[in-house]
Design an enzyme around this catalytic site. Structure first.
Site, PDB file in Angstrom:
ATOM      1  N   ASP A 342       0.831  -1.192   0.000  1.00 45.50           N
ATOM      2  CA  ASP A 342       0.000   0.000   0.000  1.00 45.50           C
ATOM      3  C   ASP A 342       0.873   1.252   0.000  1.00 45.50           C
ATOM      4  OD1 ASP A 342      -2.629   1.409   0.541  1.00 45.50           O
ATOM      5  OD2 ASP A 342      -1.527   1.967   2.351  1.00 45.50           O
ATOM      6  N   GLU A 378       1.640  -0.551  -5.015  1.00 46.60           N
ATOM      7  CA  GLU A 378       0.708   0.530  -5.340  1.00 46.60           C
ATOM      8  C   GLU A 378       1.605   1.754  -5.518  1.00 46.60           C
ATOM      9  OE1 GLU A 378      -3.362   2.577  -3.645  1.00 46.60           O
ATOM     10  OE2 GLU A 378      -1.747   2.176  -2.229  1.00 46.60           O
TER      11      GLU A 378
END
Length: 710
Positions: A342, A378
């Site tokens: 993330d 990401e």
């Protein structure tokens, strides 16, 4: 109680069958107490007197799995110097393998008083906070092996443990919303029939429900608020949180592996749940605040490139060690197969700028364990210069946000989308070719947990996040969505047919694109969040997957029809290597293939090869793509030549029907195998045959695939 010196490594609580070794790093502390917690609310404190390289440690014979514990750190409370030690706060072990309980929010878990933030708060947090747990590391893995599915055979399914299983009609009530639910045959059967090879789980590291959300009657449903990087989230365990969550997670991984499904974890190593200077003191902040967090020039405050209040200090050797230890633990002890990072750009911020050669990537590259699993970035954060799609090191794959945006733009009718769409369809060579990566570096997706579901993408122009309690201010406002003429739910049959066709267009495009496809859970059955594009706090039926019922109404029939179409597209991709090439197209005949046709060719709907003028046309919204199955340049595993059928992909993203001419020099006879204008999408092998030079009329906003046997 006997207290032996113990060892400084490994960090955390390590049970060896006779007792437990405890070790915790802190450079800020004057003294550290290990507190053993008892069920009557009392605690036994043991001072950790031994210290090696700022690691305090002790071995306690007879301390068994299930024992709850925490640390009390005595040292300076001087926020102006970045130090926030406070022995009144019972702190979680940063290396805890399991965490018990939940936080009862109140002033007790904060290091300051609400009415006087500059004044130290000495209220005891122990009755109000979570506790670390000693776990038994022993588990019978049997002959468990990672499927180690190669990227070109991979189909990723992003899912939430609770959201996927909470409403599944085939699961017993007690297993819904749990790791055991993931391992249930009904869930595994759905995944295997769909053709999924990798289950990408939204955060399962122990996370915290934010104080603000709890006060609003909401929960941190998504879980991007980690407090324990080694501990499976305890609320997803069906039978206890004193270490049972570890066994249950391992059992789920084992069951998924038996079905040939890899497990990838969405991990949040960029920040913690302790927030900014006004956040709670739960673990790292009280153990050694300046060693764990990026502080500003005024060390009372935190650098925040994540939008959550803090960022971990990626140039600290202790932070880097903790992250690498955590990654290795999940691979070696929990048997997971990869990670999706993330806000991964934050991991590259050694100082301020994003540095693709930062220490974190160096450590991953040379690590013999972590470097061998799937690593997905990401590739952005909210800091300056944080959008880094295409800029991660060669070992990494990336969520391709540009793929998502371009495919959405094409099908909603944005001008000048065709040329970029061609790049995204063929693996985004503009992003990945120059640094030695290949099409498989691109994780292609149209939707994910963050944003509209597929159903909502074609049903709403605007977000509808009122349920989040922020007056619809939260969430992305530019969704590149189109409601097909009516905002939200409707019974207009024409609008419903168009929406169903658009969903088939997106699914078909995803499966026909070079790269690695990722499906967001429930999109295959038209899951809706009723226009909420930021359901991070909706732990209820708004966000949980509503499975279609057998013998249900017409809507359930339509959802099952979409499921059948999705299965057919996934298996079409699986059956044909021309859709999952490991190298980029050359745009010319391939040497040694005995074929004088190019490996790829582009045509206008009239069957003429595309010119630069055609590509540059603002109104261009239709094209034909020829994929030559006889010109695949990469060899098979044993050096053999790979051949496949050839395909024509016809895209009509315009708002009107168009005639497409089948190119005359690329095959005499073709068969229609996909037609998104039909409700069933034309199951493979049943469509009509067409000749070279023939005209096909494609419905507005539809896609047709023709196949020619090798």
């Amino acid at each position: 109680m006997q207290v032996w010196p113990g060892e400084a490594y490994p960090l955390g609580a390590t049970y060896d069958g006779a007792g437990t070794n405890f070790a915790v790093f802190t450079e800020a502390a004057d003294r550290v107490e290990l507190c053993l917690l008892h069920d009557d609310g009392s605690e036994t404190a043991v001072e950790l007197r031994e210290s090696d390289a700022f690691v305090r440690h002790a071995y306690l014979p007879g301390i068994m799995p299930g024992q709850r514990y925490g640390f009390r750190v005595h040292g300076p409370y001087a926020p102006e110097r970045g130090l926030r030690c406070n022995s009144a706060k019972l702190l979680l072990d940063p290396y805890a393998r399991a965490i018990s309980g939940s936080i009862r929010w109140g002033e007790e878990v904060y290091g300051y008083h609400f009415d006087a933030p500059e004044r130290r708060n000495d209220l005891d947090s122990a009755p109000h906070t979570m506790t670390s747990v000693v776990v038994n590391p022993y588990f019978d893995w049997g002959d468990d092996r990672s499927p180690r599915t190669e990227y070109h055979h991979t189909v990723i399914y992003e899912a939430h443990v609770k959201g996927l299983t909470m409403r599944h009609p085939g699961l017993p009530e007690e297993l819904r919303g749990t790791y055991a639910g993931l391992a249930h045959p009904a869930v595994i059967e759905h995944l295997t029939e769909l053709g999924v090879t990798a289950l990408e789980l939204m955060p399962v590291h122990q996370f915290v429900n934010d104080h603000r959300l709890v006060d609003m009657g909401l929960n941190n449903y998504w879980g991007y608020n980690t407090i324990g990087f080694f501990a499976p989230h305890n609320a997803y365990a069906s039978w206890g949180d004193r270490g049972q969550q570890v066994l249950e997670f391992k059992s789920a991984v084992k069951a998924l592996h038996e079905a040939g499904i890899e497990v990838i974890l969405d991990v949040v190593y960029n920040h913690t749940a302790e927030g900014n200077h006004l956040g709670p003191t739960l673990s790292f902040k009280g153990i050694d605040n300046p060693s764990y967090y990026r502080l500003t020039d005024d060390p009372r405050y935190y650098m925040d490139t994540t939008g959550t209040g803090n960022s971990l200090l990626m140039r600290s050797p202790h932070v880097l060690q903790m992250i690498m230890d955590s990654l290795r633990y999940w691979v070696t002890e929990m048997h997971v197969d990869g990670f999706r990072f993330d806000l991964a750009a934050t991991l590259a911020r050694q100082f301020h700028e994003v540095d693709r050669l930062s220490s974190f990537f160096d450590l991953v590259q040379q690590d013999p364990v972590v470097s061998q699993v799937k690593l997905i970035a990401e590739p952005w954060d909210v800091g300056e210069g944080g959008y880094q799609v295409g800029n991660f090191p060669p070992l990494w794959t990336e969520w391709n946000g540009k793929y998502r945006d371009t495919v959405r733009d094409l099908w909603r009718g944005e001008p000048r989308a065709l040329a970029e769409f061609a790049s995204r369809l063929t693996g985004s060579s503009d992003l990945y070719q120059n640094d030695g990566r290949r099409p498989l570096a691109s994780i292609n997706f149209v939707t994910c947990h963050d944003g509209f579901t597929l159903h909502d993408l074609v049903s709403y122009n605007d977000k509808h996040n009122e349920a989040n309690g922020e007056d619809n201010r939260d969430g992305e406002s530019h969704n590149r969505s189109w409601n097909c003429g009516v905002e939200g739910e409707t019974d207009d049959p024409d609008v419903l047919r168009l929406r169903a066709r658009q969903m088939r267009n997106f699914i078909a495009t995803l499966m026909l694109s070079q790269g690695v496809p990722m499906i967001s859970h429930g999109d295959e059955v038209a899951r809706t969040q009723r226009g909420n594009n930021n359901a991070y706090c909706q732990d209820d039926e708004l966000a949980w997957l509503d499975w279609p019922e057998e013998g249900g109404d017409g809507e359930d029939d339509a959802r099952r029809q979409l499921l059948e179409f999705t299965r057919a597209m996934v298996w079409l991709r699986k059956d044909h290597p021309v859709f999952r090439r490991r190298r980029f197209f050359h745009g010319r005949p391939v040497e040694g293939t005995h074929d004088d046709l190019s490996d790829i060719a582009w045509f206008t709907p009239e069957g003429k090869e595309m010119t630069q003028r055609d590509w540059d046309s603002a109104r261009a919204s239709a094209l034909t793509v020829f994929l030559n199955g006889n010109a695949i340049s990469e060899p098979g595993q044993r050096g053999e030549r790979i051949t496949d059928d050839s395909f024509l992909l016809m895209f009509n993203a315009s708002p009107r029907p168009l005639d497409f001419v089948v190119p005359v020099d690329h095959g005499r006879q073709w068969q229609v195998v996909v037609d998104t204008a039909r409700a069933d999408g034309v199951p493979p092998g049943t469509g009509p045959k067409v000749q070279a030079g023939a005209r096909l009329t494609l419905t507005d906003r539809s896609l047709t695939v023709l196949q020619r046997p090798v």
